[in-house]
Scaffold this motif. Sequence first.
Motif, PDB file in Angstrom:
ATOM      1  N   VAL A 264     -15.661   1.493 -68.418  1.00 30.69           N
ATOM      2  CA  VAL A 264     -15.036   1.294 -69.730  1.00 30.69           C
ATOM      3  C   VAL A 264     -15.656   2.279 -70.711  1.00 30.69           C
ATOM      4  CG1 VAL A 264     -14.560  -1.137 -69.295  1.00 30.69           C
ATOM      5  CG2 VAL A 264     -16.675  -0.503 -70.469  1.00 30.69           C
ATOM      6  N   SER A 265     -14.814   2.831 -71.587  1.00 33.90           N
ATOM      7  CA  SER A 265     -15.351   3.863 -72.477  1.00 33.90           C
ATOM      8  C   SER A 265     -14.674   3.848 -73.835  1.00 33.90           C
ATOM      9  CB  SER A 265     -15.183   5.240 -71.834  1.00 33.90           C
ATOM     10  OG  SER A 265     -13.821   5.504 -71.613  1.00 33.90           O
ATOM     11  N   PHE A 266     -15.307   4.531 -74.759  1.00 37.67           N
ATOM     12  CA  PHE A 266     -14.706   4.755 -76.077  1.00 37.67           C
ATOM     13  C   PHE A 266     -15.190   6.109 -76.577  1.00 37.67           C
ATOM     14  CE2 PHE A 266     -14.643   4.472 -80.758  1.00 37.67           C
ATOM     15  CZ  PHE A 266     -13.293   4.171 -80.938  1.00 37.67           C
ATOM     16  N   VAL A 267     -14.248   6.871 -77.123  1.00 40.74           N
ATOM     17  CA  VAL A 267     -14.607   8.120 -77.780  1.00 40.74           C
ATOM     18  C   VAL A 267     -14.340   7.920 -79.260  1.00 40.74           C
ATOM     19  CG1 VAL A 267     -14.280  10.607 -77.875  1.00 40.74           C
ATOM     20  CG2 VAL A 267     -13.745   9.386 -75.778  1.00 40.74           C
ATOM     21  N   GLY A 268     -15.381   8.028 -80.073  1.00 37.35           N
ATOM     22  CA  GLY A 268     -15.238   7.829 -81.507  1.00 37.35           C
ATOM     23  C   GLY A 268     -15.503   9.118 -82.261  1.00 37.35           C
ATOM     24  N   VAL A 269     -14.820   9.282 -83.400  1.00 31.67           N
ATOM     25  CA  VAL A 269     -15.004  10.459 -84.240  1.00 31.67           C
ATOM     26  C   VAL A 269     -15.212   9.977 -85.669  1.00 31.67           C
ATOM     27  CG1 VAL A 269     -13.893  12.557 -85.121  1.00 31.67           C
ATOM     28  CG2 VAL A 269     -13.513  11.872 -82.748  1.00 31.67           C
ATOM     29  N   ALA A 270     -16.086  10.651 -86.426  1.00 29.71           N
ATOM     30  CA  ALA A 270     -16.283  10.282 -87.832  1.00 29.71           C
ATOM     31  C   ALA A 270     -16.822  11.489 -88.604  1.00 29.71           C
ATOM     32  CB  ALA A 270     -17.272   9.120 -87.943  1.00 29.71           C
ATOM     33  N   PRO A 271     -16.625  11.521 -89.919  1.00 30.23           N
ATOM     34  CA  PRO A 271     -15.657  10.700 -90.656  1.00 30.23           C
ATOM     35  C   PRO A 271     -14.253  11.278 -90.467  1.00 30.23           C
ATOM     36  CG  PRO A 271     -16.849  12.160 -92.161  1.00 30.23           C
ATOM     37  CD  PRO A 271     -17.364  12.449 -90.784  1.00 30.23           C
ATOM     38  N   MET A 272     -13.232  10.434 -90.436  1.00 31.61           N
ATOM     39  CA  MET A 272     -11.913  10.907 -90.050  1.00 31.61           C
ATOM     40  C   MET A 272     -11.256  11.808 -91.093  1.00 31.61           C
ATOM     41  SD  MET A 272     -11.545  10.189 -86.959  1.00 31.61           S
ATOM     42  CE  MET A 272     -10.181  11.312 -86.821  1.00 31.61           C
ATOM     43  N   ASP A 273     -11.689  11.730 -92.365  1.00 37.13           N
ATOM     44  CA  ASP A 273     -11.073  12.618 -93.355  1.00 37.13           C
ATOM     45  C   ASP A 273     -11.573  14.055 -93.207  1.00 37.13           C
ATOM     46  OD1 ASP A 273     -13.499  11.578 -94.023  1.00 37.13           O
ATOM     47  OD2 ASP A 273     -13.107  11.460 -96.177  1.00 37.13           O
ATOM     48  N   ASN A 274     -12.737  14.218 -92.585  1.00 34.44           N
ATOM     49  CA  ASN A 274     -13.252  15.567 -92.327  1.00 34.44           C
ATOM     50  C   ASN A 274     -14.217  15.482 -91.145  1.00 34.44           C
ATOM     51  OD1 ASN A 274     -13.933  18.241 -92.516  1.00 34.44           O
ATOM     52  ND2 ASN A 274     -15.426  17.927 -94.170  1.00 34.44           N
ATOM     53  N   PRO A 275     -13.694  15.423 -89.916  1.00 33.66           N
ATOM     54  CA  PRO A 275     -14.515  15.080 -88.746  1.00 33.66           C
ATOM     55  C   PRO A 275     -15.747  15.963 -88.554  1.00 33.66           C
ATOM     56  CG  PRO A 275     -12.206  15.002 -88.165  1.00 33.66           C
ATOM     57  CD  PRO A 275     -12.277  15.584 -89.553  1.00 33.66           C
ATOM     58  N   GLU A 276     -16.877  15.305 -88.282  1.00 30.30           N
ATOM     59  CA  GLU A 276     -18.122  16.036 -88.032  1.00 30.30           C
ATOM     60  C   GLU A 276     -18.720  15.699 -86.671  1.00 30.30           C
ATOM     61  OE1 GLU A 276     -21.112  16.361 -91.214  1.00 30.30           O
ATOM     62  OE2 GLU A 276     -19.628  15.372 -92.502  1.00 30.30           O
ATOM     63  N   TYR A 277     -18.703  14.406 -86.314  1.00 29.68           N
ATOM     64  CA  TYR A 277     -19.383  14.000 -85.082  1.00 29.68           C
ATOM     65  C   TYR A 277     -18.461  13.229 -84.145  1.00 29.68           C
ATOM     66  CZ  TYR A 277     -23.348  15.362 -87.865  1.00 29.68           C
ATOM     67  OH  TYR A 277     -24.200  16.079 -88.647  1.00 29.68           O
ATOM     68  N   ILE A 278     -18.674  13.455 -82.864  1.00 32.97           N
ATOM     69  CA  ILE A 278     -17.948  12.717 -81.834  1.00 32.97           C
ATOM     70  C   ILE A 278     -18.980  11.978 -80.982  1.00 32.97           C
ATOM     71  CG2 ILE A 278     -17.904  14.733 -80.263  1.00 32.97           C
ATOM     72  CD1 ILE A 278     -15.097  13.732 -79.346  1.00 32.97           C
ATOM     73  N   VAL A 279     -18.678  10.738 -80.638  1.00 34.01           N
ATOM     74  CA  VAL A 279     -19.590   9.935 -79.814  1.00 34.01           C
ATOM     75  C   VAL A 279     -18.800   9.349 -78.642  1.00 34.01           C
ATOM     76  CG1 VAL A 279     -21.140   7.933 -79.738  1.00 34.01           C
ATOM     77  CG2 VAL A 279     -20.948   9.276 -81.848  1.00 34.01           C
ATOM     78  N   LEU A 280     -19.237   9.643 -77.438  1.00 36.22           N
ATOM     79  CA  LEU A 280     -18.647   9.013 -76.253  1.00 36.22           C
ATOM     80  C   LEU A 280     -19.682   8.080 -75.646  1.00 36.22           C
ATOM     81  CD1 LEU A 280     -16.676   8.809 -73.674  1.00 36.22           C
ATOM     82  CD2 LEU A 280     -18.090  10.615 -72.728  1.00 36.22           C
ATOM     83  N   VAL A 281     -19.253   6.854 -75.325  1.00 41.98           N
ATOM     84  CA  VAL A 281     -20.100   5.971 -74.516  1.00 41.98           C
ATOM     85  C   VAL A 281     -19.235   5.415 -73.392  1.00 41.98           C
ATOM     86  CG1 VAL A 281     -21.336   3.767 -74.414  1.00 41.98           C
ATOM     87  CG2 VAL A 281     -21.767   5.340 -76.312  1.00 41.98           C
ATOM     88  N   ALA A 282     -19.720   5.505 -72.156  1.00 38.25           N
ATOM     89  CA  ALA A 282     -19.026   4.916 -71.019  1.00 38.25           C
ATOM     90  C   ALA A 282     -19.996   4.028 -70.255  1.00 38.25           C
ATOM     91  CB  ALA A 282     -18.486   6.013 -70.105  1.00 38.25           C
ATOM     92  N   LEU A 283     -19.524   2.838 -69.897  1.00 37.34           N
ATOM     93  CA  LEU A 283     -20.345   1.861 -69.172  1.00 37.34           C
ATOM     94  C   LEU A 283     -19.757   1.740 -67.776  1.00 37.34           C
ATOM     95  CD1 LEU A 283     -20.375  -0.822 -72.033  1.00 37.34           C
ATOM     96  CD2 LEU A 283     -22.127   0.917 -71.598  1.00 37.34           C
ATOM     97  N   ASP A 284     -20.580   1.995 -66.761  1.00 35.55           N
ATOM     98  CA  ASP A 284     -20.098   2.031 -65.384  1.00 35.55           C
ATOM     99  C   ASP A 284     -20.295   0.676 -64.707  1.00 35.55           C
ATOM    100  OD1 ASP A 284     -19.470   2.561 -62.762  1.00 35.55           O
ATOM    101  OD2 ASP A 284     -20.630   4.422 -62.643  1.00 35.55           O
ATOM    102  N   THR A 285     -19.198   0.000 -64.481  1.00 32.75           N
ATOM    103  CA  THR A 285     -19.156  -1.265 -63.760  1.00 32.75           C
ATOM    104  C   THR A 285     -19.835  -2.439 -64.491  1.00 32.75           C
ATOM    105  OG1 THR A 285     -19.313   0.078 -61.748  1.00 32.75           O
ATOM    106  CG2 THR A 285     -19.398  -2.300 -61.458  1.00 32.75           C
ATOM    107  N   PRO A 286     -19.231  -2.883 -65.603  1.00 34.86           N
ATOM    108  CA  PRO A 286     -19.687  -4.132 -66.219  1.00 34.86           C
ATOM    109  C   PRO A 286     -19.432  -5.269 -65.231  1.00 34.86           C
ATOM    110  CG  PRO A 286     -18.207  -2.926 -67.690  1.00 34.86           C
ATOM    111  CD  PRO A 286     -18.117  -2.268 -66.343  1.00 34.86           C
ATOM    112  N   SER A 287     -20.351  -6.197 -65.148  1.00 34.11           N
ATOM    113  CA  SER A 287     -20.247  -7.277 -64.167  1.00 34.11           C
ATOM    114  C   SER A 287     -19.109  -8.233 -64.535  1.00 34.11           C
ATOM    115  CB  SER A 287     -21.579  -8.009 -64.116  1.00 34.11           C
ATOM    116  OG  SER A 287     -21.390  -9.337 -63.784  1.00 34.11           O
TER     117      SER A 287
END
Length: 709
Positions: free
Chosen positions: A582-605
Amino acid sequence: MRKKADHGKYSRLRGDSGQRRRVLLVSLLLGILAFIPVSVRLVQLMVVDYDYYTRLALENQTRITRITGQRGLIYDRNMNVMACNQAVEHVYLDPHELKQSQADMEKMSAFLGKTLQRDQSWILEQGKDLTKRYKQVAAGISTETAEDIRQFINENNLSGIHLEPGSKRYYPNGTLASQLLGFVNTSMEGCEGVEAAYNSFLEGKPSQVITTKGNNEMDMPFSYENYLAGEPGYDVVLTIDATVQACLEKQMEAAISRYDVQNGAFGIVMNVNTGEILAMATLGGYDPNAYLEIADPRAAASLSQLEASYKALQEGTEDYEDAKKAYQSALEEARLKQWRNRCISDGYEPGSTFKVLTMAAALDCGAIDLNTSFYCKGAEQIPGRSQRLHCWRSSGHGSEQTPQALQNSCNIAFAHIALKLGGERFYQYVKDFGILEKTGIDLYGESKGVFFDKALVTNTEKWGTASLTSGSFGQTFKLTPLQLVRAISSVVNGGYLMEPYVVSQVMDSEGNTVLAQEPTVLRQVIKEETSQTMCQLLRSVVTEGTAKNANTYGFSVGGKTGTSEKIDVLDANGNPTLDKIVSFVGVAPMDNPEYIVLVALDTPSRSTGIYISGGVMAAPTVGAVMADILPYLGVSNSYAQDDPAGKIIEIPDFTGFTKKEAEKELKKLGITAVLEGSGSVITHQLPSGGTRVPGNSQMILYLKEDTKE
Ligand SMILES: [Zn+2]
């Protein structure tokens, strides 16, 4: 406020020039120490194979010994030390000189055995082995232990025990960013990560000692010894921010325990406009200070079982040898696994996070616009697909337009978007987004995932439609986490595909720049207008759609969730396990994007009872990372004035504080801390003293034990 404590086992640096000079001085001193002539003869035996050289010396009357130069340091972007060198000593016995009474020998071996945690009889054996001139009995012991041994030698008036200075690589933050940093082996060569990729800069030039040899394998009494001085290695400055890295790892660890994640996690924080990597993490990691030890408790337990089972067998039998081999290869595999930087080395199915690229492509070339309508009944027979296509919501999303298709992450709508886009254009955009090539990051071991052949997605007669539609929502192919992060960065930064990098600068020991890396635009993939539209759509996924959990008070975060099944992982019966990433790719701030963060979790129980999805598990994790790092990185927010989280606090330097003193001070400031280690005083902290952070922030205080062997 600022307390000083003498815990200077390692060189530290916080960016001010006074400290920087001190670090350079320490490096220089260590360099000089290694070259004290009296130690040369012994140090050479530490770095070269004695037998090899003695054999060589019989043939040649001279020998050349190379002594490793002082390795350069690794800093994060704020000049926090990530890797440095620690003064250590090595212990040798000279059997020819050790001609004392049996009682003295017993006393010596008992003392050294205890102090060095070696078997006493083994020490005694080394001391009696007259075939060798010098026998190393310990390497890399702390200066304190060395002092104890010196005292013992003096008190007992013994000769034949020698101590020689040396240095050892030291990573003050322990497991932090371990796969990214890599480690050095006992010959001080970089293995893995930045240590390997920048080894030629870090290692310096070795010095050479040329010695004349006598035929008795001993250095001649009046030997000719020539010395060619080496050079210290260059220092490397990372784009990584240790504080951001710590925030990312902390939230990933929290998610792993909350969702009982079985197979680790990976995450990246990147500047979308420059390609600078601020954090890159693979959990579970390892401690580069002890890189041979298996850090994962589960893996370590199964290894000790294997070890115990081969040791229980009769030595020398076939069964014994087989079981021993099985243990050794399992150990090797476990080590390679924990050293692996999954963010760049491993492909995974991105799932719905990939829909961002499909939609950007379709909007950019005019295949759809914001008003294009779709209808999702929950399932649909798409011509060219052998099976009915199911949406993740079986009751369907009903009538929807482009923005809702993304907010709902609707598979049916995306299949139609892909059909409008067509195989030819889909493939070209995928190629332009860099999915078919390595990103070119300045690290070894990068892979590029596995994508369909062009012929497959463009051939509508055969499997083309199936590949095209599945591909449009991120299934049946693999890419690396970094490939995805880079491609989505180009969607939000105006359309520019960047070359990611982890090292911004290489400096010589005087601080002169030897190598500088600047942001590199590889190409423009989509138009500025498309990029702006995509930013608005991604923001709406968080405010309206599947990623409400990523909402971070005061910050405008946008992004996309993903849940994918590991179709190629089979259970014992050969059936797919259907484990999920499961994953999420987040970007901020959306009015003038500066940073992207991806987190993926492999096999939640499946046992936690929590619904396994990117929206439920990964989105809040990224939201928490954003809440930690955005204020720290100076991204403006809209906190109310009386909200403590809106207050900016300057963090004091806690080094030398006791736990109690620190807790009192933290309470006064209104910030909290995680304590790591079991020492009596604080030796290190993140963020470092002087850093400005928002109220309610959490920091890490390290209470490292004083180094003992
Ligand atoms: Zn749907």
